[in-house]
Scaffold this motif. Structure first.
Motif, PDB file in Angstrom:
ATOM      1  N   ILE A  53     -23.963 -39.129 -18.477  1.00  0.00           N
ATOM      2  CA  ILE A  53     -24.515 -37.774 -18.628  1.00  0.00           C
ATOM      3  C   ILE A  53     -25.549 -37.489 -17.545  1.00  0.00           C
ATOM      4  CG2 ILE A  53     -25.890 -36.248 -20.108  1.00  0.00           C
ATOM      5  CD1 ILE A  53     -24.612 -37.700 -22.500  1.00  0.00           C
ATOM      6  N   THR A  54     -26.508 -38.400 -17.379  1.00  0.00           N
ATOM      7  CA  THR A  54     -27.562 -38.160 -16.395  1.00  0.00           C
ATOM      8  C   THR A  54     -27.019 -38.186 -14.971  1.00  0.00           C
ATOM      9  OG1 THR A  54     -28.153 -40.517 -16.497  1.00  0.00           O
ATOM     10  CG2 THR A  54     -29.451 -38.989 -17.837  1.00  0.00           C
ATOM     11  N   GLY A  55     -25.998 -39.014 -14.721  1.00  0.00           N
ATOM     12  CA  GLY A  55     -25.399 -39.047 -13.394  1.00  0.00           C
ATOM     13  C   GLY A  55     -24.740 -37.724 -13.043  1.00  0.00           C
ATOM     14  N   ILE A  56     -23.964 -37.190 -13.985  1.00  0.00           N
ATOM     15  CA  ILE A  56     -23.291 -35.902 -13.756  1.00  0.00           C
ATOM     16  C   ILE A  56     -24.320 -34.787 -13.605  1.00  0.00           C
ATOM     17  CG2 ILE A  56     -21.803 -34.154 -14.813  1.00  0.00           C
ATOM     18  CD1 ILE A  56     -20.235 -36.508 -16.079  1.00  0.00           C
ATOM     19  N   CYS A  57     -25.309 -34.756 -14.509  1.00  0.00           N
ATOM     20  CA  CYS A  57     -26.345 -33.711 -14.453  1.00  0.00           C
ATOM     21  C   CYS A  57     -27.132 -33.776 -13.146  1.00  0.00           C
ATOM     22  CB  CYS A  57     -27.291 -33.838 -15.645  1.00  0.00           C
ATOM     23  SG  CYS A  57     -26.567 -33.356 -17.215  1.00  0.00           S
ATOM     24  N   SER A  58     -27.469 -34.980 -12.709  1.00  0.00           N
ATOM     25  CA  SER A  58     -28.222 -35.135 -11.463  1.00  0.00           C
ATOM     26  C   SER A  58     -27.408 -34.650 -10.276  1.00  0.00           C
ATOM     27  CB  SER A  58     -28.619 -36.603 -11.252  1.00  0.00           C
ATOM     28  OG  SER A  58     -29.450 -37.046 -12.294  1.00  0.00           O
TER      29      SER A  58
END
Length: 198
Positions: A122-127
């Motif tokens: 999730i954080t990878g995609i959002c970043s």
């Protein structure tokens, strides 16, 4: 490479500022856009994972301590973990657009046992999306007719830097006022006389 390394390290202190700096330098031709994007993205993502690890290690140790159990019941922790399993992913996505919310949420994600793979995805995609949006905005900024020359880049960078903070503050105020109105309405309804039963 030196600028890219600086942006990578700077992102641990101030994610949005580092991303805007990388995008602005890339748009101005002072930094290879690929290096700028990669350094900003990796800095943000590794920082996010670092917060998760802090929560997963220190948070779980704190939860197991007898001192904390005097104040927080085990069933309350279980309920918090269950809530985070259901609502955590959406909350993490939304935190990308609410300045100041990421640190406590990401630490809580680790402490409340949100799966590391899910959190990292999730954080990878959002970043990546966040960095791409900022880079895209500043890449197309010179084509805008707002201000001529390089001033457009710096003005847009300033707006993007303060914009999320202002939106977050406005959302918090609206939320507080909405709560006050709802409480006031509930209080008034509770004071209404009950109609006599037939």
């Amino acid at each position: 490479m030196t600028l890219a390394l600086f942006i990578f390290l700077f992102s641990f202190a101030y994610e949005d500022g580092a991303t805007l700096l990388a995008a602005t330098l890339g748009a101005a031709g002072r930094l290879d856009i690929r290096f700028g994007f990669a350094s900003a993205f990796l800095g943000i993502w590794i920082g996010d994972m670092g917060l998760y690890v802090v929560g997963a290690t220190l948070g779980r140790k704190a939860a197991a301590s007898p001192w904390l159990r005097r104040f927080v019941a085990l069933d309350s922790l279980a309920k918090a973990e269950s809530w985070f399993q259901r609502r955590g992913p959406f909350t993490i996505v939304m935190s990308r657009f609410l300045p100041g919310s990421r640190l406590p949420l990401y630490v809580a994600a680790g402490a409340l046992k949100l799966p590391a793979k899910l959190f990292g995805t999730i954080t990878g995609i959002c970043s990546a999306v966040w960095v791409a949006l900022i880079f895209s905005a500043l890449h197309f900024a010179p084509g805008l007719s707002l201000v001529s020359g390089k001033k457009t880049l710096w003005i847009l960078a300033g707006v993007m830097l303060t914009g999320p903070w202002l939106v977050g503050k406005a959302a918090m105020r609206i939320s507080e006022k909405t709560r006050v109105v709802i409480r006031s309405c509930r209080a008034r309804v509770s004071l209404l006389p009950l109609s006599p039963s037939n």
